[in-house]
Design a protein around this motif. Structure first.
Motif, PDB file in Angstrom:
ATOM      1  N   GLN A 130      39.981  33.561  49.107  1.00 60.66           N
ATOM      2  CA  GLN A 130      39.324  34.720  48.507  1.00 60.66           C
ATOM      3  C   GLN A 130      40.231  35.421  47.498  1.00 60.66           C
ATOM      4  O   GLN A 130      39.765  35.843  46.434  1.00 60.66           O
ATOM      5  CB  GLN A 130      38.860  35.703  49.588  1.00 60.66           C
ATOM      6  N   LEU A 131      41.502  35.540  47.797  1.00 60.21           N
ATOM      7  CA  LEU A 131      42.436  36.177  46.873  1.00 60.21           C
ATOM      8  C   LEU A 131      42.523  35.384  45.575  1.00 60.21           C
ATOM      9  O   LEU A 131      42.442  35.953  44.482  1.00 60.21           O
ATOM     10  CB  LEU A 131      43.813  36.307  47.520  1.00 60.21           C
ATOM     11  N   VAL A 132      42.675  34.074  45.675  1.00 65.76           N
ATOM     12  CA  VAL A 132      42.791  33.225  44.488  1.00 65.76           C
ATOM     13  C   VAL A 132      41.478  33.240  43.708  1.00 65.76           C
ATOM     14  O   VAL A 132      41.475  33.407  42.478  1.00 65.76           O
ATOM     15  CB  VAL A 132      43.211  31.789  44.873  1.00 65.76           C
ATOM     16  N   LEU A 133      40.367  33.091  44.391  1.00 66.23           N
ATOM     17  CA  LEU A 133      39.059  33.098  43.721  1.00 66.23           C
ATOM     18  C   LEU A 133      38.847  34.411  42.974  1.00 66.23           C
ATOM     19  O   LEU A 133      38.459  34.407  41.797  1.00 66.23           O
ATOM     20  CB  LEU A 133      37.941  32.872  44.738  1.00 66.23           C
ATOM     21  N   HIS A 134      39.102  35.509  43.637  1.00 59.09           N
ATOM     22  CA  HIS A 134      38.921  36.817  43.003  1.00 59.09           C
ATOM     23  C   HIS A 134      39.838  36.966  41.786  1.00 59.09           C
ATOM     24  O   HIS A 134      39.415  37.461  40.731  1.00 59.09           O
ATOM     25  CB  HIS A 134      39.180  37.935  44.020  1.00 59.09           C
ATOM     26  N   ALA A 135      41.072  36.530  41.917  1.00 55.96           N
ATOM     27  CA  ALA A 135      42.018  36.614  40.797  1.00 55.96           C
ATOM     28  C   ALA A 135      41.539  35.758  39.623  1.00 55.96           C
ATOM     29  O   ALA A 135      41.601  36.196  38.465  1.00 55.96           O
ATOM     30  CB  ALA A 135      43.416  36.182  41.247  1.00 55.96           C
ATOM     31  N   PHE A 136      41.064  34.563  39.904  1.00 58.01           N
ATOM     32  CA  PHE A 136      40.557  33.686  38.843  1.00 58.01           C
ATOM     33  C   PHE A 136      39.325  34.292  38.177  1.00 58.01           C
ATOM     34  O   PHE A 136      39.191  34.267  36.958  1.00 58.01           O
ATOM     35  CB  PHE A 136      40.235  32.300  39.388  1.00 58.01           C
ATOM     36  N   GLU A 137      38.428  34.845  38.994  1.00 57.91           N
ATOM     37  CA  GLU A 137      37.228  35.478  38.431  1.00 57.91           C
ATOM     38  C   GLU A 137      37.596  36.674  37.564  1.00 57.91           C
ATOM     39  O   GLU A 137      37.080  36.833  36.452  1.00 57.91           O
ATOM     40  CB  GLU A 137      36.276  35.908  39.549  1.00 57.91           C
ATOM     41  N   GLU A 138      38.489  37.523  38.068  1.00 55.85           N
ATOM     42  CA  GLU A 138      38.920  38.703  37.312  1.00 55.85           C
ATOM     43  C   GLU A 138      39.607  38.317  36.002  1.00 55.85           C
ATOM     44  O   GLU A 138      39.529  39.044  35.021  1.00 55.85           O
ATOM     45  CB  GLU A 138      39.862  39.571  38.152  1.00 55.85           C
ATOM     46  N   ALA A 139      40.285  37.178  36.001  1.00 54.90           N
ATOM     47  CA  ALA A 139      40.980  36.715  34.799  1.00 54.90           C
ATOM     48  C   ALA A 139      40.032  36.019  33.832  1.00 54.90           C
ATOM     49  O   ALA A 139      40.438  35.628  32.735  1.00 54.90           O
ATOM     50  CB  ALA A 139      42.112  35.764  35.200  1.00 54.90           C
ATOM     51  N   GLY A 140      38.781  35.830  34.247  1.00 54.13           N
ATOM     52  CA  GLY A 140      37.806  35.181  33.372  1.00 54.13           C
ATOM     53  C   GLY A 140      37.967  33.678  33.288  1.00 54.13           C
ATOM     54  O   GLY A 140      37.521  33.048  32.323  1.00 54.13           O
ATOM     55  N   ILE A 141      38.587  33.095  34.289  1.00 57.39           N
ATOM     56  CA  ILE A 141      38.782  31.642  34.303  1.00 57.39           C
ATOM     57  C   ILE A 141      37.435  30.976  34.573  1.00 57.39           C
ATOM     58  O   ILE A 141      36.739  31.319  35.535  1.00 57.39           O
ATOM     59  CB  ILE A 141      39.837  31.243  35.354  1.00 57.39           C
ATOM     60  N   GLU A 142      37.072  30.031  33.696  1.00 58.83           N
ATOM     61  CA  GLU A 142      35.804  29.317  33.860  1.00 58.83           C
ATOM     62  C   GLU A 142      35.833  28.474  35.132  1.00 58.83           C
ATOM     63  O   GLU A 142      36.875  27.962  35.516  1.00 58.83           O
ATOM     64  CB  GLU A 142      35.542  28.415  32.654  1.00 58.83           C
ATOM     65  N   ASN A 143      34.665  28.343  35.739  1.00 62.00           N
ATOM     66  CA  ASN A 143      34.529  27.548  36.966  1.00 62.00           C
ATOM     67  C   ASN A 143      35.540  27.986  38.018  1.00 62.00           C
ATOM     68  O   ASN A 143      36.232  27.163  38.619  1.00 62.00           O
ATOM     69  CB  ASN A 143      34.680  26.057  36.682  1.00 62.00           C
ATOM     70  N   ALA A 144      35.613  29.286  38.235  1.00 66.97           N
ATOM     71  CA  ALA A 144      36.621  29.851  39.142  1.00 66.97           C
ATOM     72  C   ALA A 144      36.553  29.246  40.541  1.00 66.97           C
ATOM     73  O   ALA A 144      37.592  28.984  41.153  1.00 66.97           O
ATOM     74  CB  ALA A 144      36.478  31.367  39.211  1.00 66.97           C
ATOM     75  N   ALA A 145      35.341  29.004  41.048  1.00 58.67           N
ATOM     76  CA  ALA A 145      35.218  28.437  42.403  1.00 58.67           C
ATOM     77  C   ALA A 145      35.777  27.014  42.452  1.00 58.67           C
ATOM     78  O   ALA A 145      36.505  26.658  43.388  1.00 58.67           O
ATOM     79  CB  ALA A 145      33.764  28.461  42.864  1.00 58.67           C
ATOM     80  N   ASP A 146      35.462  26.209  41.436  1.00 56.68           N
ATOM     81  CA  ASP A 146      35.990  24.847  41.393  1.00 56.68           C
ATOM     82  C   ASP A 146      37.502  24.851  41.215  1.00 56.68           C
ATOM     83  O   ASP A 146      38.216  24.079  41.861  1.00 56.68           O
ATOM     84  CB  ASP A 146      35.352  24.056  40.250  1.00 56.68           C
ATOM     85  N   ARG A 147      38.000  25.730  40.360  1.00 56.76           N
ATOM     86  CA  ARG A 147      39.442  25.817  40.130  1.00 56.76           C
ATOM     87  C   ARG A 147      40.157  26.263  41.393  1.00 56.76           C
ATOM     88  O   ARG A 147      41.263  25.809  41.686  1.00 56.76           O
ATOM     89  CB  ARG A 147      39.746  26.778  38.975  1.00 56.76           C
ATOM     90  N   THR A 148      39.517  27.151  42.154  1.00 63.27           N
ATOM     91  CA  THR A 148      40.102  27.599  43.418  1.00 63.27           C
ATOM     92  C   THR A 148      40.188  26.439  44.398  1.00 63.27           C
ATOM     93  O   THR A 148      41.236  26.222  45.029  1.00 63.27           O
ATOM     94  CB  THR A 148      39.281  28.758  44.016  1.00 63.27           C
ATOM     95  N   SER A 149      39.108  25.667  44.520  1.00 61.10           N
ATOM     96  CA  SER A 149      39.125  24.494  45.414  1.00 61.10           C
ATOM     97  C   SER A 149      40.188  23.496  44.991  1.00 61.10           C
ATOM     98  O   SER A 149      40.914  22.948  45.832  1.00 61.10           O
ATOM     99  CB  SER A 149      37.754  23.820  45.437  1.00 61.10           C
ATOM    100  N   ASP A 150      40.292  23.254  43.689  1.00 58.35           N
ATOM    101  CA  ASP A 150      41.320  22.334  43.187  1.00 58.35           C
ATOM    102  C   ASP A 150      42.718  22.847  43.505  1.00 58.35           C
ATOM    103  O   ASP A 150      43.598  22.082  43.896  1.00 58.35           O
ATOM    104  CB  ASP A 150      41.174  22.134  41.676  1.00 58.35           C
ATOM    105  N   PHE A 151      42.914  24.155  43.332  1.00 55.44           N
ATOM    106  CA  PHE A 151      44.212  24.760  43.617  1.00 55.44           C
ATOM    107  C   PHE A 151      44.576  24.596  45.092  1.00 55.44           C
ATOM    108  O   PHE A 151      45.690  24.205  45.435  1.00 55.44           O
ATOM    109  CB  PHE A 151      44.208  26.240  43.226  1.00 55.44           C
ATOM    110  N   LEU A 152      43.615  24.876  45.985  1.00 53.34           N
ATOM    111  CA  LEU A 152      43.876  24.739  47.422  1.00 53.34           C
ATOM    112  C   LEU A 152      44.153  23.284  47.789  1.00 53.34           C
ATOM    113  O   LEU A 152      45.058  22.993  48.588  1.00 53.34           O
ATOM    114  CB  LEU A 152      42.700  25.287  48.229  1.00 53.34           C
ATOM    115  N   ALA A 153      43.386  22.366  47.208  1.00 53.56           N
ATOM    116  CA  ALA A 153      43.601  20.942  47.484  1.00 53.56           C
ATOM    117  C   ALA A 153      44.988  20.511  47.012  1.00 53.56           C
ATOM    118  O   ALA A 153      45.688  19.766  47.707  1.00 53.56           O
ATOM    119  CB  ALA A 153      42.516  20.108  46.805  1.00 53.56           C
ATOM    120  N   ARG A 154      45.388  21.004  45.862  1.00 53.17           N
ATOM    121  CA  ARG A 154      46.727  20.667  45.348  1.00 53.17           C
ATOM    122  C   ARG A 154      47.808  21.232  46.274  1.00 53.17           C
ATOM    123  O   ARG A 154      48.831  20.583  46.517  1.00 53.17           O
ATOM    124  CB  ARG A 154      46.894  21.195  43.935  1.00 53.17           C
ATOM    125  N   GLY A 155      47.575  22.413  46.809  1.00 54.63           N
ATOM    126  CA  GLY A 155      48.525  22.986  47.757  1.00 54.63           C
ATOM    127  C   GLY A 155      48.669  22.132  49.006  1.00 54.63           C
ATOM    128  O   GLY A 155      49.779  21.926  49.504  1.00 54.63           O
TER     129      GLY A 155
END
Length: 173
Positions: A130-155
């Protein structure tokens, strides 16, 4: 009275720190509270004054999730939107280097089905997500939910790479 409470809080912290190391080194199921007590340089009954073995694991996991959340919160407070994801990656890499045992402990805990352990793991992962998703959304990152999933998977891949001492898993092609 305040000194007693401070001393108790300090001993609790010492016990949790010792547990993180012992559980990560030999595994939660093989480790004993006697080994934790020895590492903390206290008696085993003193460990039981504060914790059962399971509550000690839960507390150790909470500490590890709090560390990640605090590091990511600092990234949000200090990074521009363009550098947000890189900041998260660097913060996590620093935790992996400085608190390796906490990450190894989290990896072990992912396989433990006992409800208190499962609950703390789910809560921690959800809070990070939720923290990462919210930060990505607030930053205007496109496809924030997908980017969040990718980030978690990479972690998670970073965790496996570290645990197996296989840095080549992390090489981008």
């Amino acid at each position: 009275m305040a000194k007693v409470n401070q001393a108790s809080a300090s001993r609790r912290t010492d016990i949790v720190s010792a547990a993180i190391e012992v559980f990560a080194e030999i595994g939660y199921f093989r480790a004993t509270t006697a080994q934790v007590a020895e590492r903390a340089a206290i008696s085993q009954p003193y460990v039981y004054r504060f914790f059962t073995k399971e509550s000690l694991l839960v507390e150790a996991l909470e500490v590890s999730w709090q560390r990640i959340m605090q590091a990511f919160q600092r990234v949000i407070e200090t990074s521009s939107s363009e550098l947000l994801e890189i900041g998260f990656i660097r913060a996590y890499e620093e935790i992996m280097q400085s608190h390796r045992s906490e990450i190894l402990l989290q990896m072990q805990a992912q396989t433990i089905a006992d409800p208190p352990v499962r609950d703390v793991m789910q809560q921690g992962m959800n809070e990070v997500k939720q923290l990462v998703l919210h930060a990505f959304e607030e930053a205007g990152i496109e496809n924030a939910a997908d980017r969040t999933s990718d980030f978690l998977a990479r972690g998670l891949l970073c965790n496996v790479s570290m645990a197996l001492d296989m840095p080549d898993l992390m090489v981008k092609r």
